[in-house]
Write a protein that holds these residues in place. Structure first.
Motif, PDB file in Angstrom:
ATOM      1  N   GLY A   1     -10.384   7.363   0.828  1.00 53.98           N
ATOM      2  CA  GLY A   1     -10.286   5.980   0.622  1.00 53.98           C
ATOM      3  C   GLY A   1      -9.784   5.062   1.678  1.00 53.98           C
ATOM      4  O   GLY A   1     -10.611   3.927   1.767  1.00 53.98           O
ATOM      5  N   PHE A   2      -8.858   5.314   2.545  1.00 54.87           N
ATOM      6  CA  PHE A   2      -8.423   4.489   3.391  1.00 54.87           C
ATOM      7  C   PHE A   2      -9.406   4.436   4.842  1.00 54.87           C
ATOM      8  O   PHE A   2      -9.368   3.375   5.466  1.00 54.87           O
TER       9      PHE A   2
ATOM     10  N   ILE B   1       0.791  -1.231   0.002  1.00 52.47           N
ATOM     11  CA  ILE B   1       0.019   0.090   0.049  1.00 52.47           C
ATOM     12  C   ILE B   1       0.937   1.173  -0.025  1.00 52.47           C
ATOM     13  O   ILE B   1       0.636   2.180  -0.715  1.00 52.47           O
TER      14      ILE B   1
ATOM     15  N   GLU C   1      -3.393  16.092 -11.195  1.00 52.65           N
ATOM     16  CA  GLU C   1      -2.572  16.704  -9.945  1.00 52.65           C
ATOM     17  C   GLU C   1      -2.368  17.981 -10.644  1.00 52.65           C
ATOM     18  O   GLU C   1      -1.953  18.491 -11.744  1.00 52.65           O
TER      19      GLU C   1
ATOM     20  N   PRO D   1      -5.891  -5.270  -0.696  1.00 52.14           N
ATOM     21  CA  PRO D   1      -5.546  -3.977  -0.367  1.00 52.14           C
ATOM     22  C   PRO D   1      -4.729  -3.188  -1.221  1.00 52.14           C
ATOM     23  O   PRO D   1      -4.741  -2.000  -1.619  1.00 52.14           O
ATOM     24  N   ALA D   2      -3.599  -4.064  -1.878  1.00 50.74           N
ATOM     25  CA  ALA D   2      -2.691  -3.325  -2.787  1.00 50.74           C
ATOM     26  C   ALA D   2      -3.430  -2.868  -4.242  1.00 50.74           C
ATOM     27  O   ALA D   2      -3.322  -1.741  -4.348  1.00 50.74           O
TER      28      ALA D   2
ATOM     29  N   ALA E   1       2.222   1.612  -3.678  1.00 46.76           N
ATOM     30  CA  ALA E   1       1.337   2.167  -4.422  1.00 46.76           C
ATOM     31  C   ALA E   1       0.885   3.399  -4.529  1.00 46.76           C
ATOM     32  O   ALA E   1       0.250   4.259  -5.276  1.00 46.76           O
ATOM     33  N   THR E   2       0.648   4.025  -2.950  1.00 47.32           N
ATOM     34  CA  THR E   2       0.105   5.371  -2.842  1.00 47.32           C
ATOM     35  C   THR E   2       1.017   6.680  -2.430  1.00 47.32           C
ATOM     36  O   THR E   2       1.010   7.488  -2.215  1.00 47.32           O
ATOM     37  N   ASN E   3       2.581   6.137  -2.603  1.00 49.55           N
ATOM     38  CA  ASN E   3       3.542   7.058  -2.340  1.00 49.55           C
ATOM     39  C   ASN E   3       3.542   8.153  -3.395  1.00 49.55           C
ATOM     40  O   ASN E   3       3.189   8.228  -4.471  1.00 49.55           O
TER      41      ASN E   3
ATOM     42  N   ALA F   1      -6.541   9.514  -8.219  1.00 48.04           N
ATOM     43  CA  ALA F   1      -5.696  10.748  -8.213  1.00 48.04           C
ATOM     44  C   ALA F   1      -5.164  11.055  -9.636  1.00 48.04           C
ATOM     45  O   ALA F   1      -4.859  12.073  -9.818  1.00 48.04           O
TER      46      ALA F   1
ATOM     47  N   PHE G   1      -6.454  -2.023  -4.081  1.00 40.78           N
ATOM     48  CA  PHE G   1      -7.336  -0.930  -3.546  1.00 40.78           C
ATOM     49  C   PHE G   1      -6.604   0.543  -3.460  1.00 40.78           C
ATOM     50  O   PHE G   1      -7.013   1.515  -4.050  1.00 40.78           O
ATOM     51  N   ALA G   2      -5.362   0.157  -3.017  1.00 46.69           N
ATOM     52  CA  ALA G   2      -4.233   1.470  -3.052  1.00 46.69           C
ATOM     53  C   ALA G   2      -4.084   2.023  -4.563  1.00 46.69           C
ATOM     54  O   ALA G   2      -4.091   2.927  -4.750  1.00 46.69           O
ATOM     55  N   LEU G   3      -4.109   0.940  -5.512  1.00 51.12           N
ATOM     56  CA  LEU G   3      -3.635   1.451  -6.980  1.00 51.12           C
ATOM     57  C   LEU G   3      -4.967   2.007  -7.470  1.00 51.12           C
ATOM     58  O   LEU G   3      -4.534   2.904  -8.102  1.00 51.12           O
TER      59      LEU G   3
ATOM     60  N   PHE H   1     -11.443  -0.755  -7.787  1.00 51.46           N
ATOM     61  CA  PHE H   1     -12.285  -0.699  -6.757  1.00 51.46           C
ATOM     62  C   PHE H   1     -13.316  -2.066  -6.954  1.00 51.46           C
ATOM     63  O   PHE H   1     -13.753  -2.618  -5.738  1.00 51.46           O
TER      64      PHE H   1
ATOM     65  N   ARG I   1      -5.856  14.306  -0.044  1.00 49.78           N
ATOM     66  CA  ARG I   1      -7.370  14.183  -0.213  1.00 49.78           C
ATOM     67  C   ARG I   1      -7.878  12.947  -0.867  1.00 49.78           C
ATOM     68  O   ARG I   1      -8.923  12.732  -0.718  1.00 49.78           O
ATOM     69  N   PHE I   2      -7.170  12.168  -1.609  1.00 54.01           N
ATOM     70  CA  PHE I   2      -7.228  10.759  -2.162  1.00 54.01           C
ATOM     71  C   PHE I   2      -6.996   9.935  -1.320  1.00 54.01           C
ATOM     72  O   PHE I   2      -8.136   8.839  -1.058  1.00 54.01           O
ATOM     73  N   THR I   3      -5.999  10.050  -0.420  1.00 58.40           N
ATOM     74  CA  THR I   3      -5.740   8.598   0.368  1.00 58.40           C
ATOM     75  C   THR I   3      -6.484   8.524   1.593  1.00 58.40           C
ATOM     76  O   THR I   3      -7.104   7.662   1.953  1.00 58.40           O
TER      77      THR I   3
ATOM     78  N   ILE J   1      -6.867   3.906  -5.741  1.00 63.46           N
ATOM     79  CA  ILE J   1      -6.915   5.295  -5.151  1.00 63.46           C
ATOM     80  C   ILE J   1      -5.728   6.097  -6.020  1.00 63.46           C
ATOM     81  O   ILE J   1      -5.900   7.267  -6.435  1.00 63.46           O
ATOM     82  N   ARG J   2      -4.701   5.448  -6.318  1.00 66.38           N
ATOM     83  CA  ARG J   2      -3.717   6.233  -7.180  1.00 66.38           C
ATOM     84  C   ARG J   2      -4.234   6.582  -8.608  1.00 66.38           C
ATOM     85  O   ARG J   2      -3.817   7.490  -9.228  1.00 66.38           O
TER      86      ARG J   2
ATOM     87  N   ILE K   1       0.792  10.512  -3.236  1.00 66.24           N
ATOM     88  CA  ILE K   1      -0.371  10.900  -3.721  1.00 66.24           C
ATOM     89  C   ILE K   1      -1.015  11.664  -2.755  1.00 66.24           C
ATOM     90  O   ILE K   1      -0.796  11.631  -1.513  1.00 66.24           O
ATOM     91  N   ALA K   2      -1.761  12.696  -3.235  1.00 62.46           N
ATOM     92  CA  ALA K   2      -2.371  13.746  -2.208  1.00 62.46           C
ATOM     93  C   ALA K   2      -3.095  13.341  -1.256  1.00 62.46           C
ATOM     94  O   ALA K   2      -4.173  12.251  -1.413  1.00 62.46           O
TER      95      ALA K   2
END
Lengths: 454, 102
Positions: free
Chosen positions: A206-207, A191, B42, B26-27, A194-196, B37, B29-31, B67, A201-203, B33-34, A198-199
Motif C-alpha cells: 500500500g505505502f 497514518i 488476521e 493519506p490518513a 491508522a495502521t498500528n 487487512a 488511504f491508511a484506513l 481507496f 504484507r498489507f502496509t 489499508i487497515r 497491521i501486518a
C-alpha cells in the motif's frame, strides 16, 4: 537561430545574434541544473525507502517533468516581473533597454542566469536542496541592481497583491517549510495511528504505491511550473533582440528545448541532494514517505490554486522534516536542517552577488567580448565544480548508504565559504548577517553531522 | 507591509487545504489499508497451530471505497495541473470543482 524579420542595418546585428545565442545556451543550462537540483524534491523519499530503484525513480521523474513542461500552454512571459523591472505588463521589454539591439537587456539576463547556475551548482556540490527559482531570481536581481540601480528591483509590489521580492520570494520562503512540515507531521501521525498493528504484507504494498503516486504528482507539477520560467526568460531575450515579437506566444522550439533540458537534468539526478533529503534529514520509512510526498503535493497544488506560489524545494524539505517530527520515536538531524535553512537564507544574496559581478565584468569589457568572457567564466566555474565533485562521487550506487558512514559529499566548508565571504562585504545588505552565520554553520557542520548521525 | 497580510492570508488557506488533502487523504488511504487487512481476516497463531481468521467482505469493500476517495483526490490534483497549464482554473463555486477560463 530564428531569422531576423526585415533587413537590419547595423553592424551590431551579428554581435547581438551571438550574444543572444549565448543567452539561450545559458538559459537552457540553467533549466538543466533546475532539473537535477529538484529531482530530490519528488523522488528522494521513494529512493530512500526503496519504493523505487534509484534509476527507475529518476527516469519516472524525468518523463513526468517532460510531460509537465508540455502541459503548460499558458504563457509565462512575465516571470521576471515578480522581482525586477525589465519588462512591462504585457511582457515586452522596457523600451529604454532596447538600445544597441537589446544588448543591455541581454547582458542583464545573461549575468542573472550565470548567478543562478553557479549557485545551483555550488549547493549541489555540498548536497543542499536550495530553491532553483530563488537562485534565478537572485541572479536577476543582482544583475539588475548592477545594471539599472536599486530602483530596477520590484521590492514590494504595488500593494494590490502579493508581489515583489518580499511577497514572492522572502515571505513564501519563511512560511512554506512551516506549512509543509505541519501538514506532513499531521499526515505521518495519522497514518501511524491508522495502521498500528497491521501486518507488513498489507502496509508494504500500500505505502509503496502511495509514495509512487504522490511523488509522481510532485514531478508533474514541477515540470509545469519550472520549465515555464526558462521558457519565459528565453522568449524575453528573443524579443529584446528583435527575433520574436509575439508576447502572447512562446516559439515552439523554445518550448521543446526547455522541456527536454529540464527532463534530462531530472534524469541525471542530483544524487548528492537526493541523499541529503532522503537519508540525511531523518530516517524515512514508507508510511512517512507517503505522508511527506502527499503533503508536499497537496501544499504545492493548493498554493498555486490560491495564487500563493511556493518553492517546490522548500515545501519538499519541510514535509520530509515534518514526517520525521510526526513519527513517534523518529529523530530529525537538526544540524542538517540548520545547514539547509542557512543555504536558503543566503541563496538570494549569493546568487545576486554573482549576477552583479558577472554584469560588471561583462559591462567593463563591453559588447560581444564581455558576454563571451561572462560565458567562459561560467564554463570554467561549472567545470571546476564538476571536477571537484569527482573526488567524492555520489550516484545511484551509493545514494542510500548509511548517513553516518564516511561522508561522500565534498567538505561543505570550502565551496560555501567562497560566495559567503564576499557577501559579508556588502554591509548594506540585510542578508549579510545571515550569510556570515551560514558560513560559520557550514564550516562547523561536518563534525556536527557525524555527531548527529550517531 | 501589505505583503505580510496577503502572505498570512494565503498561508492559512494553504495550510487548511494542505491538512485536508495532504494529511486527510493519506490518513484515509491508511484506513483503507487497515480495512483491507481486517477484511482479509488476521490469522492467529497459538499452541494448537495456525487458525485462519474470519473474512469480512464488507470491510474489504470499505477499504476499496476509501481507496476510491483517495484516487478521486489524486485525479483532482491532476485535473488542476492540466487545467492551469492550458490557461484554465478550477472553480469551487458550486462546491464540486468545475473548470473555468482564467
Amino acid at each position: 537561430m530564428a531569422v531576423r524579420p526585415g533587413t537590419v542595418h547595423d553592424h551590431r546585428v551579428t554581435e547581438t545574434s551571438v550574444i543572444l545565442a549565448l543567452v539561450v545556451v545559458t538559459a537552457l543550462a540553467f533549466d538543466f541544473t533546475n532539473g537535477f537540483h529538484d529531482t530530490a524534491n519528488a523522488m528522494a523519499t521513494s529512493i530512500a525507502t526503496k519504493a523505487l530503484r534509484p534509476r527507475t525513480a529518476v527516469a519516472l521523474s524525468g518523463v513526468l517533468n517532460l510531460i509537465g513542461a508540455f502541459l503548460s500552454v499558458e504563457v509565462a512571459l512575465t516571470v521576471t516581473n515578480a522581482v525586477v523591472r525589465i519588462q512591462d505588463k504585457t511582457g515586452a521589454p522596457k523600451a529604454e533597454l532596447l538600445a544597441h539591439g537589446g544588448s543591455g537587456l541581454l547582458l542583464i539576463i545573461l549575468a542573472g542566469l550565470v548567478g543562478g547556475i553557479v549557485w545551483n551548482l555550488l549547493t549541489w556540490l555540498v548536497g543542499l536542496p536550495s530553491s532553483s527559482s530563488h537562485a534565478l531570481f537572485g541572479g536577476l536581481i543582482g544583475a539588475t541592481v548592477a545594471g539599472l540601480g536599486w530602483a530596477g528591483v520590484n521590492w514590494n509590489g504595488d500593494g494590490s497583491k502579493l508581489d515583489g521580492v518580499v511577497g514572492k520570494v522572502l515571505l513564501p520562503a519563511v512560511l512554506s517549510p512551516v506549512i509543509a512540515a505541519l501538514v506532513a507531521a499531521a499526515g505521518t501521525w495519522l497514518i501511524f495511528k491508522a495502521t498500528n498493528g497491521i501486518a507488513a504484507r498489507f502496509t508494504e504494498r500500500g505505502f509503496k504505491w502511495g509514495q509512487i503516486g504522490s511523488a509522481s504528482l510532485v514531478s508533474l507539477a514541477h515540470g509545469t511550473n519550472d520549465a515555464q520560467k526558462t521558457m519565459g526568460v528565453i522568449t524575453l531575450a528573443l524579443i529584446a533582440s528583435g527575433d520574436w515579437s509575439d508576447t502572447g506566444n512562446i516559439p515552439l522550439w523554445v518550448k521543446v528545448a526547455c522541456a527536454v533540458a529540464i527532463a534530462l537534468g531530472t534524469y541525471l539526478g542530483g544524487w548528492r541532494i537526493i541523499r541529503t533529503l532522503g537519508k540525511g534529514l531523518t530516517d524515512i520509512n514508507p508510511p512517512q514517505g507517503t505522508a511527506a510526498q502527499s503533503g508536499a503535493a497537496a501544499v504545492i497544488l493548493a498554493s498555486s490554486q490560491l495564487g500563493f506560489a511556493l518553492s517546490t524545494t522548500h515545501v519538499a524539505t519541510g514535509s520530509v522534516l515534518g514526517s520525521g517530527l510526526g513519527r513517534p520515536g523518529a529523530g530529525v538531524r537538526w544540524a542538517v536542517a540548520g545547514r539547509m535553512v542557512a543555504a536558503w537564507l543566503i541563496t538570494l544574496p549569493a546568487a545576486g552577488l554573482i549576477g552583479a559581478a558577472m554584469w560588471w565584468t561583462g559591462h567593463l569589457i563591453g559588447g560581444l567580448g564581455g558576454a563571451v568572457v561572462v560565458f567562459l567564466l561560467l564554463v570554467a566555474a561549472s567545470g571546476g565544480m564538476w571536477w571537484r565533485s569527482r573526488s567524492h562521487r555520489v550516484d545511484a550506487s551509493n545514494v542510500n548508504d548509511d548517513w553516518s558512514s564516511p561522508a561522500p559529499t565534498a567538505s561543505p566548508s570550502e565551496p560555501l565559504a567562497a560566495p559567503a565571504a564576499p557577501s559579508a562585504l556588502v554591509a548594506a545588505s540585510p542578508a549579510a548577517a545571515s550569510a556570515g552565520v551560514a558560513s560559520s554553520l557550514a564550516a562547523s557542520s561536518d563534525p556536527a553531522r557525524v555527531a548527529a548521525a550517531n | 507591509m501589505h505583503n505580510l497580510g496577503f502572505a498570512l492570508d494565503g498561508a492559512w488557506r494553504v495550510l487548511l487545504a494542505g491538512l485536508i488533502l495532504g494529511a486527510g487523504l493519506p490518513a484515509l488511504f491508511a484506513l483503507g489499508i487497515r480495512s483491507l487487512a481486517w477484511g482479509a481476516g488476521e490469522a492467529s497463531v497459538d499452541a494448537s497451530g495456525v487458525t485462519p481468521g474470519t473474512r469480512r467482505p464488507w470491510a474489504t469493500a470499505l477499504g476499496y471505497l476509501l481507496f476510491a476517495i483517495v484516487v478521486g483526490g489524486v485525479l483532482l490534483g491532476l485535473t488542476f495541473i492540466v487545467a492551469t497549464g492550458f490557461g484554465n482554473k478550477l472553480s469551487f463555486e458550486h462546491v464540486y470543482p468545475t473548470i473555468v477560463p482564467k
